[in-house]
Structures are given as structure tokens and as C-alpha cells.
Design a protein around this motif. Sequence first.
Motif, PDB file in Angstrom:
ATOM      1  N   ARG A  96       1.047  17.539  57.828  1.00  0.00           N
ATOM      2  CA  ARG A  96       0.071  16.497  57.531  1.00  0.00           C
ATOM      3  C   ARG A  96      -0.123  15.634  58.771  1.00  0.00           C
ATOM      4  O   ARG A  96       0.712  15.654  59.666  1.00  0.00           O
ATOM      5  CB  ARG A  96       0.519  15.653  56.349  1.00  0.00           C
ATOM      6  CG  ARG A  96       1.804  14.876  56.622  1.00  0.00           C
ATOM      7  CD  ARG A  96       2.274  14.102  55.396  1.00  0.00           C
ATOM      8  NE  ARG A  96       3.345  13.209  55.714  1.00  0.00           N
ATOM      9  CZ  ARG A  96       4.636  13.536  55.775  1.00  0.00           C
ATOM     10  NH1 ARG A  96       5.006  14.756  55.529  1.00  0.00           N
ATOM     11  NH2 ARG A  96       5.545  12.634  56.078  1.00  0.00           N
ATOM     12  N   PRO A  97      -1.199  14.862  58.794  1.00  0.00           N
ATOM     13  CA  PRO A  97      -1.365  13.927  59.906  1.00  0.00           C
ATOM     14  C   PRO A  97      -0.156  13.000  59.996  1.00  0.00           C
ATOM     15  O   PRO A  97       0.363  12.545  58.965  1.00  0.00           O
ATOM     16  CB  PRO A  97      -2.632  13.151  59.556  1.00  0.00           C
ATOM     17  CG  PRO A  97      -3.385  14.084  58.658  1.00  0.00           C
ATOM     18  CD  PRO A  97      -2.334  14.828  57.879  1.00  0.00           C
ATOM     19  N   ALA A  98       0.326  12.727  61.191  1.00  0.00           N
ATOM     20  CA  ALA A  98       1.543  11.929  61.372  1.00  0.00           C
ATOM     21  C   ALA A  98       1.419  10.542  60.778  1.00  0.00           C
ATOM     22  O   ALA A  98       2.412   9.952  60.358  1.00  0.00           O
ATOM     23  CB  ALA A  98       1.909  11.831  62.851  1.00  0.00           C
ATOM     24  N   SER A  99       0.217  10.002  60.695  1.00  0.00           N
ATOM     25  CA  SER A  99       0.024   8.652  60.164  1.00  0.00           C
ATOM     26  C   SER A  99       0.003   8.629  58.638  1.00  0.00           C
ATOM     27  O   SER A  99      -0.015   7.572  58.040  1.00  0.00           O
ATOM     28  CB  SER A  99      -1.280   8.048  60.690  1.00  0.00           C
ATOM     29  OG  SER A  99      -2.368   8.858  60.308  1.00  0.00           O
ATOM     30  N   SER A 100       0.018   9.809  58.007  1.00  0.00           N
ATOM     31  CA  SER A 100      -0.019   9.891  56.546  1.00  0.00           C
ATOM     32  C   SER A 100       1.336   9.539  55.963  1.00  0.00           C
ATOM     33  O   SER A 100       2.377   9.919  56.479  1.00  0.00           O
ATOM     34  CB  SER A 100      -0.398  11.316  56.109  1.00  0.00           C
ATOM     35  OG  SER A 100      -0.314  11.438  54.717  1.00  0.00           O
TER      36      SER A 100
END
Length: 112
Positions: free
Chosen positions: A106-110
Motif C-alpha cells: 500500500r502507499p506508505a502514507s496509508s
Amino acid sequence: MTEDRVCVVRVEPANVSIRVKPNESLMAAAERQGYHWPTICHGQAVCTACCIVLEGNAEAFEPPALIEKQGLQLLAGRSFYEGKVVRLACQAHPITDTNVTKRGVRPASSSS
């Protein structure tokens, strides 16, 4: 793969395409592009949390090095992987475009 050839690895079910540079592992490329890749050992080939299932050409990656072969032995006997081509994303270097399955990317900021 030629020296300047970038491979594109499609990761499902995340529905993302990771552009992998020559001599770069799939996991390193994903992290470079801002994705979280499940791992505990962060590339040491001992936790197997980064493992992927190849959905396309079984020869889409360079042959596994000894460190990856040893890590993959930890998966032996697990029925979930039986009959599947499995590699460790922290060690696997693609040589052509392909598709893999890895849950948890997943996107790291998720936060999920």
C-alpha cells in the motif's frame, strides 16, 4: 535485461505497477516509489514476510541467489504455497515485465 531496461511489475490485489531498475529488488523499488512492503527483516531474507507469488512467467526474475534459496526453504511444507512459484521480493530482481500477488502492499502514507 539490458542495462537501462526498467521492468514493470504489476502487484495485485493492490493494483499498482512498480518500475524496477536494473539490479534492484522488487521490494526496494516499491519502497523507493513510496509503497509500504510487508517485511520484518528489511531485506535480509530471513522473515519471508515479503514473499510474492508469481502469476505470470516463472522465469520473469533472475534465478534466486543462495541467500534467497535459504529463505525460501523456510516456506517449505506450508500448504498455502504448495504448487505456486514463490520468491522473496527483498531479493528478487525482475528481468522482464510480469505480474505478482502480494497482500499488504500500500502507499506508505496509508494507515490501513
